[in-house]
Design a protein around this motif. Structure first.
Motif, PDB file in Angstrom:
ATOM      1  N   ALA A 204       0.896  -1.001  -0.022  1.00  0.00           N
ATOM      2  CA  ALA A 204      -0.034  -0.113  -0.033  1.00  0.00           C
ATOM      3  C   ALA A 204       0.764   1.225  -0.031  1.00  0.00           C
ATOM      4  N   ASP A 205       1.953   0.979   0.575  1.00  0.00           N
ATOM      5  CA  ASP A 205       3.151   2.368   0.528  1.00  0.00           C
ATOM      6  C   ASP A 205       3.765   2.572  -0.715  1.00  0.00           C
ATOM      7  N   ARG A 206       3.664   1.743  -1.800  1.00  0.00           N
ATOM      8  CA  ARG A 206       4.477   1.798  -2.703  1.00  0.00           C
ATOM      9  C   ARG A 206       3.905   1.724  -4.118  1.00  0.00           C
ATOM     10  N   ILE A 207       4.570   2.804  -5.132  1.00  0.00           N
ATOM     11  CA  ILE A 207       3.989   2.489  -6.482  1.00  0.00           C
ATOM     12  C   ILE A 207       4.642   1.220  -6.958  1.00  0.00           C
ATOM     13  N   GLU A 208       3.481   0.514  -8.051  1.00  0.00           N
ATOM     14  CA  GLU A 208       4.090  -0.762  -8.795  1.00  0.00           C
ATOM     15  C   GLU A 208       3.587  -0.351 -10.086  1.00  0.00           C
ATOM     16  N   TRP A 209       4.037  -1.201 -11.143  1.00  0.00           N
ATOM     17  CA  TRP A 209       3.769  -0.918 -12.572  1.00  0.00           C
ATOM     18  C   TRP A 209       2.693  -1.722 -12.786  1.00  0.00           C
ATOM     19  N   GLU A 210       1.370  -1.270 -13.014  1.00  0.00           N
ATOM     20  CA  GLU A 210       0.231  -2.457 -13.374  1.00  0.00           C
ATOM     21  C   GLU A 210       0.234  -2.635 -14.909  1.00  0.00           C
ATOM     22  N   HIS A 211       0.169  -3.926 -15.360  1.00  0.00           N
ATOM     23  CA  HIS A 211      -0.224  -4.407 -16.736  1.00  0.00           C
ATOM     24  C   HIS A 211      -1.795  -4.237 -16.778  1.00  0.00           C
ATOM     25  N   ILE A 212      -2.106  -3.173 -17.405  1.00  0.00           N
ATOM     26  CA  ILE A 212      -3.782  -3.187 -17.654  1.00  0.00           C
ATOM     27  C   ILE A 212      -4.492  -4.472 -18.257  1.00  0.00           C
ATOM     28  N   VAL A 213      -3.779  -4.706 -19.086  1.00  0.00           N
ATOM     29  CA  VAL A 213      -4.054  -6.399 -19.545  1.00  0.00           C
ATOM     30  C   VAL A 213      -2.696  -7.247 -18.694  1.00  0.00           C
ATOM     31  N   PRO A 214      -3.524  -7.760 -17.757  1.00  0.00           N
ATOM     32  CA  PRO A 214      -2.243  -8.782 -16.902  1.00  0.00           C
ATOM     33  C   PRO A 214      -1.437  -9.567 -17.709  1.00  0.00           C
ATOM     34  N   ALA A 215      -0.153  -9.805 -17.233  1.00  0.00           N
ATOM     35  CA  ALA A 215       0.622 -10.566 -17.895  1.00  0.00           C
ATOM     36  C   ALA A 215      -0.017 -12.052 -17.713  1.00  0.00           C
ATOM     37  N   TRP A 216      -0.586 -12.420 -16.678  1.00  0.00           N
ATOM     38  CA  TRP A 216      -0.962 -13.686 -16.581  1.00  0.00           C
ATOM     39  C   TRP A 216      -2.073 -14.155 -17.963  1.00  0.00           C
ATOM     40  N   VAL A 217      -2.931 -12.966 -18.255  1.00  0.00           N
ATOM     41  CA  VAL A 217      -3.507 -13.062 -19.558  1.00  0.00           C
ATOM     42  C   VAL A 217      -2.846 -13.162 -20.663  1.00  0.00           C
ATOM     43  N   LEU A 218      -2.007 -12.470 -20.881  1.00  0.00           N
ATOM     44  CA  LEU A 218      -0.890 -12.493 -22.049  1.00  0.00           C
ATOM     45  C   LEU A 218      -0.072 -13.831 -22.091  1.00  0.00           C
ATOM     46  N   GLY A 219       0.081 -14.100 -20.933  1.00  0.00           N
ATOM     47  CA  GLY A 219       0.781 -15.674 -20.760  1.00  0.00           C
ATOM     48  C   GLY A 219       0.190 -16.849 -21.156  1.00  0.00           C
TER      49      GLY A 219
END
Length: 317
Positions: free
Chosen positions: A80-95
């Motif tokens: 909750a304290d940090r910025i992360e880089w979201e895959h709008i289309v998740p990597a799981w979906v791509l993979g």
């Protein structure tokens, strides 16, 4: 004379030739910070899911300012304290639409599949977000969440863990729809009818904002091409036939070398239909994008498909 040479060079070497897309997800996060979101940490728009402001830390990280958006931690304080880089289309979906994922998950795809690496590093699919919400969203599809209960204080993004659905705050619904259209179009991914209907509605209800146009133009400079669903050059309708443009461009291999376009078919782009026992090639087979995700079997080559008892679709040219 100098001006003439500049114009001539631009004509000879257009933006696509001068672009330098990041080859990996790790490098993409750094590039996204330096060339796209460099001035957005204190913007009123904030990060993706809650509109929080943040402070950049390190090469690509950041620390959330929860007071700026009224954020309240649900469970995971560290994230909750940090910025992360979201895959709008998740990597799981791509993979999960690649053979490599079945052979060893994300690590296998990163190591062996240049197309997966290109998708994972595509800047049009990356956006800074509160780490906790990024984790909670997981690989859930976007949708409408019936509950009105607040999960993150004043943040209006909602996650239905039982239904495996995430509803982002209203102001970014159009943005995530157009980013999703781009990824599915460019890389020939298969999207359910229900998801299409929802995102089409969001696209219409929440038009492109001034910042989204800027995001698009900055990202286009790096990637060498734009998002046509933001510029208005392309629109998504039910049954949309993907352009698959990302499958015919040169992609960076794991060692930094360029993978020739004709080599991509060997990376798991052949779909077999587990019901009909028929396989389809990415080019020349009209039924390629009509095979539902649940019925897809991925093969690295025609020989592999035939060895598994599949035959080529009769309408392939």
């Amino acid at each position: 004379m100098t001006r003439f040479l500049t114009v001539t060079l631009f004509l000879l070497f257009p933006i696509t030739a001068l672009a330098d897309p990041p080859p990996t997800f790790t490098s993409a996060k750094v590039v996204a910070k330096q060339k796209v979101f460099f001035d957005r940490a204190q913007s009123p728009d904030g990060e993706l899911y809650c509109g929080c402001k943040w402070e950049w830390i390190g090469k690509s990280g950041g620390r959330i300012n929860p007071e700026s958006c009224g954020y309240e931690t649900r469970k995971q304080q560290t994230r909750a304290d940090r910025i992360e880089w979201e895959h709008i289309v998740p990597a799981w979906v791509l993979g999960h639409q690649r053979q490599c994922w079945k052979n060893g998950g994300r690590e296998k795809c990163v190591a062996d599949d240049p197309l997966f690496r290109a998708m994972e590093a595509d800047l049009f699919n990356l956006y800074p977000s509160v780490g906790e919400v990024n984790g909670d969203r997981s690989h859930y599809q976007y949708g409408m969440v019936k509950s009105s209960a607040s999960q993150y204080g004043a943040c209006t993004t909602k996650v239905d863990f039982r239904g495996r659905v995430t509803e982002p705050r209203d102001v970014v619904k159009g943005l995530v729809a157009r980013a999703t259209f781009y990824m599915y179009d460019r890389y020939g991914l298969s999207m359910s009818r229900k998801q299409q209907q929802l995102l089409i509605a969001w696209d219409r209800q929440y038009p492109v904002s001034a910042w989204e146009k800027t995001w698009q133009s900055r990202t286009a400079v790096v990637m060498g091409h734009g998002n046509p669903f933001v510029t208005g050059e392309r629109s998504w309708i039910l049954g949309h036939k993907p352009s698959r443009e990302g499958l015919v461009t040169q992609l960076v291999a794991h060692d930094g070398a360029l993978l020739a376009p004709q080599s991509l078919a060997a990376s798991g782009d052949i779909f077999g239909n587990r019901n009909s026992r028929v396989y389809h090639l990415p080019q020349g087979c009209p039924g390629y994008n009509q095979v539902s995700t649940k019925n897809r079997v991925h093969f690295s080559s025609e020989a592999d498909a035939q060895a598994a008892g599949y035959r080529k679709a009769g309408n392939c040219r």
